[in-house]
Design an enzyme around this catalytic site. Structure first.
Site, PDB file in Angstrom:
ATOM      1  N   GLY A 131       0.788  -1.234   0.000  1.00 11.66           N
ATOM      2  CA  GLY A 131       0.000   0.000   0.000  1.00 11.66           C
ATOM      3  C   GLY A 131       0.816   1.276   0.000  1.00 11.66           C
ATOM      4  N   SER A 132       2.053   1.218  -0.503  1.00 11.68           N
ATOM      5  CA  SER A 132       2.845   2.458  -0.509  1.00 11.68           C
ATOM      6  C   SER A 132       2.241   3.490  -1.468  1.00 11.68           C
ATOM      7  CB  SER A 132       4.313   2.179  -0.852  1.00 11.68           C
ATOM      8  OG  SER A 132       4.470   1.796  -2.192  1.00 11.68           O
ATOM      9  N   ASN A 133       1.666   3.034  -2.573  1.00  8.41           N
ATOM     10  CA  ASN A 133       0.999   3.983  -3.479  1.00  8.41           C
ATOM     11  C   ASN A 133      -0.241   4.579  -2.825  1.00  8.41           C
ATOM     12  OD1 ASN A 133       2.147   4.185  -6.409  1.00  8.41           O
ATOM     13  ND2 ASN A 133       2.444   2.056  -5.790  1.00  8.41           N
ATOM     14  N   LYS A 178     -15.821 -14.904  -8.225  1.00 10.00           N
ATOM     15  CA  LYS A 178     -15.527 -13.460  -8.314  1.00 10.00           C
ATOM     16  C   LYS A 178     -16.795 -12.613  -8.335  1.00 10.00           C
ATOM     17  CE  LYS A 178     -12.117 -12.231 -10.782  1.00 10.00           C
ATOM     18  NZ  LYS A 178     -10.996 -11.586 -11.453  1.00 10.00           N
ATOM     19  N   MET A 237      -4.118  -7.168  -6.725  1.00  6.30           N
ATOM     20  CA  MET A 237      -3.581  -8.260  -7.542  1.00  6.30           C
ATOM     21  C   MET A 237      -4.675  -9.155  -8.129  1.00  6.30           C
ATOM     22  SD  MET A 237      -0.533  -7.379  -7.525  1.00  6.30           S
ATOM     23  CE  MET A 237       0.435  -8.705  -8.197  1.00  6.30           C
ATOM     24  N   ARG A 238      -5.759  -8.553  -8.564  1.00  5.56           N
ATOM     25  CA  ARG A 238      -6.835  -9.331  -9.190  1.00  5.56           C
ATOM     26  C   ARG A 238      -7.321  -8.638 -10.440  1.00  5.56           C
ATOM     27  NH1 ARG A 238      -8.720 -13.287  -6.140  1.00  5.56           N
ATOM     28  NH2 ARG A 238      -7.537 -13.206  -4.218  1.00  5.56           N
ATOM     29  N   ILE A 250     -10.165  -7.247 -12.644  1.00  9.77           N
ATOM     30  CA  ILE A 250     -11.521  -6.740 -12.388  1.00  9.77           C
ATOM     31  C   ILE A 250     -12.493  -7.496 -13.307  1.00  9.77           C
ATOM     32  CG2 ILE A 250     -13.006  -4.688 -12.560  1.00  9.77           C
ATOM     33  CD1 ILE A 250     -10.990  -4.507 -10.235  1.00  9.77           C
ATOM     34  N   ASN A 256      -5.429   2.017 -13.189  1.00  6.36           N
ATOM     35  CA  ASN A 256      -4.434   1.128 -12.575  1.00  6.36           C
ATOM     36  C   ASN A 256      -3.043   1.698 -12.820  1.00  6.36           C
ATOM     37  OD1 ASN A 256      -3.418  -1.315 -11.382  1.00  6.36           O
ATOM     38  ND2 ASN A 256      -2.909  -2.027 -13.442  1.00  6.36           N
ATOM     39  N   HIS A 285       0.933   0.400 -13.390  1.00  3.57           N
ATOM     40  CA  HIS A 285       1.699  -0.800 -13.736  1.00  3.57           C
ATOM     41  C   HIS A 285       3.186  -0.427 -13.785  1.00  3.57           C
ATOM     42  CE1 HIS A 285       2.401  -4.754 -15.371  1.00  3.57           C
ATOM     43  NE2 HIS A 285       3.185  -4.209 -16.273  1.00  3.57           N
TER      44      HIS A 285
HETATM   45  C1  GRF Z   1       3.294  -1.201  -7.621  1.00  3.69           C
HETATM   46  O1  GRF Z   1       4.589  -1.413  -8.113  1.00  3.69           O
HETATM   47  C2  GRF Z   1       2.310  -1.116  -8.747  1.00  3.69           C
HETATM   48  O2  GRF Z   1       2.852  -0.661  -9.943  1.00  3.69           O
HETATM   49  C3  GRF Z   1       1.874  -2.554  -8.914  1.00  3.69           C
HETATM   50  O3  GRF Z   1       1.864  -3.084  -7.621  1.00  3.69           O
HETATM   51  C4  GRF Z   1       2.798  -2.390  -6.804  1.00  3.69           C
HETATM   52  C5  GRF Z   1       2.077  -1.967  -5.560  1.00  3.69           C
HETATM   53  O4  GRF Z   1       2.941  -1.461  -4.586  1.00  3.69           O
HETATM   54  N1  GRF Z   1       0.608  -2.614  -9.596  1.00  3.69           N
HETATM   55  P1  GRF Z   1       2.357  -0.817  -3.267  1.00  3.69           P
HETATM   56  O5  GRF Z   1       1.443  -1.866  -2.612  1.00  3.69           O
HETATM   57  O6  GRF Z   1       1.605   0.413  -3.624  1.00  3.69           O
HETATM   58  O7  GRF Z   1       3.532  -0.546  -2.393  1.00  3.69           O
END
Ligand code: GRF
Length: 189
Positions: A12-14, A63, A88-89, A91, A105, A107
């Site tokens: 969840g760093s993003n 799902k 990680m799924r 949609i 999303n 990537h």
């Molecule tokens: C990120 O590198 C993003 O590009 C990918 O999953 C990772 C998630 O990282 N889809 P975080 O959980 O936000 O740290």
């Protein structure tokens, strides 16, 4: 007030970078949706005071069933944007039919190259000299939706895999909030 919902499965760093970049008088993260009980993103949500909807996919028949539950949660919010950040799924049609055009999303590779679970690993294995990050809309394919923005950098060739991952995450944390604000017509401060 704009409302977004973030979906995450892991660290969840993003999610945190987005939360910290938003001016809460203009936009709120109304909910974090997480498909992994115990994931670190839930601790971040607690610290940030952001409500969560956590589910275990194994407890549902398929799902469609868990996406119906997510749709119920979303219906009370009516989010302007759904932001996938390490969810990680894929949609499925249940969510997509309701929210297509409002789901984005991030990537960690320069799409259309290296889609799928491990974009960084695949790009490094291939030996590309330019790496980067893509933000795109979600459609029914795997990382195939319309590209919204990208950022790229050239490898020196001396970096370790960890340094490259770190650089990519740093770029993600800058680009994702910027794109979200653009899509929601929120002025950068
Ligand atoms: C990120 O590198 C993003 O590009 C990918 O999953 C990772 C998630 O990282 N889809 P975080 O959980 O936000 O740290």
């Amino acid at each position: 007030m704009k409302k977004i919902v973030v979906f995450a499965s892991g660290s969840g760093s993003n999610f945190q970078a987005i939360a910290e970049s938003l001016d809460t008088s203009q936009c709120e993260i109304s909910l974090l949706v997480c498909d992994r009980p115990g994931a670190y993103c839930l601790e971040r949500a607690a610290a940030l005071n952001i409500p969560t909807f956590v589910f275990n996919p194994k407890e549902y028949e398929n799902k469609e069933e868990f996406e119906k539950q997510i749709c119920q949660q979303l219906a009370t919010i009516n989010p302007d944007l759904i932001v996938l950040a390490g969810y990680m799924r894929i949609i499925g049609p249940t969510l997509l039919s309701e929210y297509e055009g409002r789901i984005i999303n991030i990537h960690p590779a320069l799409l259309p190259a290296f889609p799928g679970r491990d974009g960084i690993k695949d790009a490094l294995k291939y030996g590309v000299k330019v790496l980067g990050v893509t933000i795109h809309y979600i459609d029914s394919g795997i990382d195939t939706g319309q590209i919204i923005d990208q950022v790229a950098f050239k490898r020196s060739g001396l970096e370790t895999k960890e340094e490259i991952e770190q650089k990519i995450h740093t770029l993600e944390h800058e680009l994702y909030p910027k794109v979200i604000k653009q899509l929601l017509n929120i002025k950068e401060d």
